[in-house]
Design an enzyme around this catalytic site. Structure first.
Site, short mmCIF file in Angstrom:
data_model
loop_
_atom_site.label_atom_id
_atom_site.label_comp_id
_atom_site.label_asym_id
_atom_site.label_seq_id
_atom_site.Cartn_x
_atom_site.Cartn_y
_atom_site.Cartn_z
CE LYS A 61 -12.14 17.87 -20.10
NZ LYS A 61 -12.25 19.43 -19.67
CG HIS A 95 -2.71 28.81 -9.53
ND1 HIS A 95 -2.22 29.39 -8.46
CD2 HIS A 95 -1.64 27.79 -9.82
CE1 HIS A 95 -0.77 29.30 -8.37
NE2 HIS A 95 -0.54 28.30 -9.02
#
Length: 111
Positions: A61, A95
């Site tokens: 991206k 995470h």
């Protein structure tokens, strides 16, 4: 100068499902041998695999290009800090129990 930014979030259970369903075919299409070796050192390897997957998405991206996943390698320094083989990219990964998230910054060369 910043040329692009990217962010991605992945549900860890999605990566676990893909590995269980497609096995080595999925792993080799997405990860390098060094990435897999790193993840396997941990009690919960799917967290690391999901983080690296999210980082690869964030890099794509940020760069605005469709680089194949297995050509992007996310490694870790001894202190755990992630880095990539793609020039002019900075990446951060996090995470927790259900999700992994990554952020990438693409900088103009020499800046």
């Amino acid at each position: 100068m910043i040329k692009g930014v990217g962010v991605d979030i992945v549900k860890i259970s999605r990566i676990k499902y893909m590995v269980n369903r497609y096995g080595e075919r999925f792993l080799k299409r997405i990860y390098s041998d060094r990435e897999l070796a790193y993840a396997k050192r941990y009690k919960m390897p799917f967290e690391r695999l999901a983080g690296k997957f999210a980082a690869k998405e964030a890099i794509i991206k940020a760069k605005g290009s469709s680089t194949p996943f297995n050509k992007i390698e996310i490694l870790n320094k001894k202190n755990g800090m992630p880095y990539t083989n793609i020039k002019n990219i900075k990446v951060s990964i996090s995470h927790e129990s259900e999700f992994a998230i990554a952020f990438a910054i693409y900088e103009e060369e020499g800046k």
